[in-house]
Design a protein around this motif. Structure first.
Motif, PDB file in Angstrom:
ATOM      1  N   ASP A 175       3.851   6.613   1.761  1.00 55.92           N
ATOM      2  CA  ASP A 175       2.757   5.737   2.639  1.00 55.92           C
ATOM      3  C   ASP A 175       3.460   6.045   3.990  1.00 55.92           C
ATOM      4  N   LEU A 176       3.652   7.165   4.412  1.00 62.45           N
ATOM      5  CA  LEU A 176       4.327   7.387   5.925  1.00 62.45           C
ATOM      6  C   LEU A 176       3.526   6.567   7.103  1.00 62.45           C
ATOM      7  N   PRO A 177       2.164   6.910   7.197  1.00 65.07           N
ATOM      8  CA  PRO A 177       1.647   6.129   8.398  1.00 65.07           C
ATOM      9  C   PRO A 177       1.801   4.843   8.383  1.00 65.07           C
ATOM     10  N   TYR A 178       1.573   4.154   7.114  1.00 69.71           N
ATOM     11  CA  TYR A 178       1.771   2.665   6.921  1.00 69.71           C
ATOM     12  C   TYR A 178       3.149   2.256   7.398  1.00 69.71           C
TER      13      TYR A 178
ATOM     14  N   LEU B 180      -0.200  -3.588   7.461  1.00 71.51           N
ATOM     15  CA  LEU B 180       1.021  -4.225   7.347  1.00 71.51           C
ATOM     16  C   LEU B 180       1.403  -4.401   5.946  1.00 71.51           C
ATOM     17  N   GLU B 181       0.583  -5.209   5.415  1.00 63.58           N
ATOM     18  CA  GLU B 181       0.547  -5.837   4.015  1.00 63.58           C
ATOM     19  C   GLU B 181       0.955  -4.691   3.142  1.00 63.58           C
ATOM     20  N   ARG B 182       0.183  -3.673   3.446  1.00 62.23           N
ATOM     21  CA  ARG B 182       0.450  -2.541   2.230  1.00 62.23           C
ATOM     22  C   ARG B 182       1.834  -1.892   2.449  1.00 62.23           C
ATOM     23  N   ALA B 183       2.206  -1.885   3.741  1.00 62.47           N
ATOM     24  CA  ALA B 183       3.735  -1.374   3.752  1.00 62.47           C
ATOM     25  C   ALA B 183       4.632  -2.069   3.608  1.00 62.47           C
TER      26      ALA B 183
END
Lengths: 207, 207
Positions: free
Chosen positions: B110-113, B69-72
């Protein structure tokens, strides 16, 4: 008939315990826990009845899901047509405007059912059936968008397939934050339709 | 730096088995099964390593969720600012146009994130933390919309709070159907920005 009168006609409210009220409660549980994680025990507990009373009304979890998704899909498809007695729309663009307006109203009236439908991912036969019907609905919208472009009502260069996806995306996104009784949402159906045709952030007219 | 070069800088690809690749695999599992229904056993099996090797990199499921979630969220917040060396936007409306364009690009890269982030419902402390950060992001967008209305760039009468919600809704809806490598989506960031400002179905100019 007003739109709330229509909603009332579509969803007769029972005093308690009838299949409709059980379905309402099941949909809330499905949305809160996820369909896969919800058991008939969870559903009976939430409804305050025994499991065998529950089975008296519905053959099982999948039958509940089917009834719930059917209601959401019937609402959606009902948005495609004008109610009886309404003057037909002049062109595809005006038809689309009316559909968007009615689709938002269905979403507001039947929020938990539409939410359930929008979360369907195709893990069961019933879910795959619902995805097929959603696809058929989207194809109707895409055909209308194409007709509106062909008729010269919509700006040339607009990709009908993309526009149809963005249209559904914008309408359905309302389910993420709308809650019944929320202040300032009485004109939401018309506001969303305006955003579809003029932009979410339309430029001010030059002074 | 091109946008794909930026994505590359944000997400260094490791040959195999490193924490970044484990995170990629975990995110796919979370999206497919739902976070609650996914166990560390499921994750280790999907990654093809033992559970104890997995714990060597991540303290547990919640740590994986947090990192993902941090990456998203970092991607989302990075969309708020121009990359270094870019001429600043002249007004809030142009800033919003750039943000929408970059936000769609982050979603595509970053679609999955982003998908994982959009499905967060607040069931765990980490999920509640992510919802708070999403709220802060939405508040920044709402403030910019308000500034654009106040500056007279956006048509008077547009409700900034509603417009901010519809803006996010339209952008995020792309995650429902976009898949990497899909044909005809190269200009999607600009197409979505155009839809925000001119409409999904803009009226044709009078002949």
């Amino acid at each position: 008939m007003t739109s709330s009168a229509q909603a009332e006609a579509r969803r007769p409210r029972r005093p308690s315990g009838g299949p409709e009220s059980l379905l309402d409660k099941a949909v809330l549980e499905f949305n809160a826990r996820g369909y896969d994680a919800t058991s008939m025990e969870d559903l009976s507990r939430a409804a305050g009845i025994t499991k065998s009373s529950f089975y008296h009304h519905f053959a099982g979890k999948e039958a509940l899901l089917r009834a719930a998704l059917e209601r959401a899909l019937d609402g959606l498809f009902s948005a495609l047509d004008d109610p009886p007695g309404v003057e037909p729309a002049v062109g595809p663009s005006e038809r689309l405007r009316r559909i968007v307006t009615r689709q938002v109203r269905v979403l507001m009236d039947d929020l938990p059912y539409v939410t359930l439908l929008l979360r369907v991912r195709g893990n069961t036969p019933t879910e795959r059936w619902a995805l097929q019907r959603r696809k058929a609905y989207d194809a109707e919208i895409a055909a209308l968008v194409r007709a509106a472009v062909d008729a010269g009502e919509i700006r040339a260069g607009v990709d009908p397939a993309l526009a149809a996806r963005l249209l559904s995306g914008l309408v359905n996104s309302v389910s993420e934050w709308y809650r019944p009784g929320r202040r300032g949402t009485a004109s939401l159906p018309e506001d969303v339709a305006r955003a579809i045709f003029a932009g979410v952030l339309p430029a001010a007219d030059p002074a």
